[in-house]
Design a protein around this motif. Structure first.
Motif, PDB file in Angstrom:
ATOM      1  N   SER A  29       0.941  -1.261   0.071  1.00 22.05           N
ATOM      2  CA  SER A  29       0.004  -0.130   0.188  1.00 22.05           C
ATOM      3  C   SER A  29       0.648   1.422   0.020  1.00 22.05           C
ATOM      4  CB  SER A  29      -1.043  -0.031   1.323  1.00 22.05           C
ATOM      5  OG  SER A  29      -0.342   0.025   2.249  1.00 22.05           O
ATOM      6  N   THR A  30       2.023   1.225   0.801  1.00 22.52           N
ATOM      7  CA  THR A  30       3.002   2.394   0.820  1.00 22.52           C
ATOM      8  C   THR A  30       3.508   2.556  -0.668  1.00 22.52           C
ATOM      9  OG1 THR A  30       3.267   1.870   2.971  1.00 22.52           O
ATOM     10  CG2 THR A  30       4.685   3.431   1.873  1.00 22.52           C
ATOM     11  N   PHE A  31       3.843   1.480  -1.009  1.00 17.63           N
ATOM     12  CA  PHE A  31       4.436   1.362  -2.605  1.00 17.63           C
ATOM     13  C   PHE A  31       3.342   2.144  -3.596  1.00 17.63           C
ATOM     14  CE2 PHE A  31       4.494  -0.547  -6.705  1.00 17.63           C
ATOM     15  CZ  PHE A  31       5.678  -0.278  -7.304  1.00 17.63           C
ATOM     16  N   SER A  32       2.159   1.357  -3.451  1.00 19.67           N
ATOM     17  CA  SER A  32       1.163   1.925  -4.508  1.00 19.67           C
ATOM     18  C   SER A  32       0.885   3.611  -4.418  1.00 19.67           C
ATOM     19  CB  SER A  32      -0.027   1.155  -4.167  1.00 19.67           C
ATOM     20  OG  SER A  32       0.164  -0.430  -4.511  1.00 19.67           O
ATOM     21  N   ARG A  33       1.041   4.062  -3.034  1.00 16.09           N
ATOM     22  CA  ARG A  33       0.741   5.452  -2.763  1.00 16.09           C
ATOM     23  C   ARG A  33       1.644   6.363  -3.563  1.00 16.09           C
ATOM     24  NH1 ARG A  33      -1.286   3.491   2.083  1.00 16.09           N
ATOM     25  NH2 ARG A  33       0.329   4.217   2.890  1.00 16.09           N
TER      26      ARG A  33
END
Length: 119
Positions: A85-89
């Protein structure tokens, strides 16, 4: 910092993209203070070290997304993110698209992520 040392530092950053780099750790590698390193890095590359690192990670991730079927979570880990999720953001912020949309060919083939914002 000599040109050779600077190029060696970039080679190390590129080769170890998953490493949890910080400005401080890069400065230690360069044998400079944090502020002197950040100033020189920005002067040479036109952006601060962490901006460059983020953009390099997104470039590497974009290539992996387009050229492989490796799960997004695994690509996230390969480029230094602990959570998908951090990567996707971060990917959406830098590339303008979610990783899955990018993978499916959405949008342009990729933004010039390593250029400074003024270019």
């Amino acid at each position: 910092m000599t040109t050779d040392r600077f190029l060696g530092l970039l080679d190390g950053l590129h080769a170890r993209v998953q490493h949890p780099w910080t400005t401080e750790s890069l400065a230690r590698e360069a044998l400079l203070s944090r502020s002197a390193f950040a100033e020189r890095f920005t002067r040479v590359l036109g952006m601060p070290p962490m901006t460059y690192l983020t953009r390099w990670r997104m470039y590497v991730a974009a290539r992996r997304l387009r050229e492989s079927a490796v799960p997004i979570g695994r690509i996230a880990a390969e480029v230094g993110y602990e959570s998908e999720s951090t990567f996707s953001r971060a990917f959406a912020r830098e590339m303008g698209l979610a990783p899955g949309t990018f993978r499916r060919g959405g949008g342009p083939p990729g933004r010039a992520v390593l250029h400074s914002p003024s270019q």
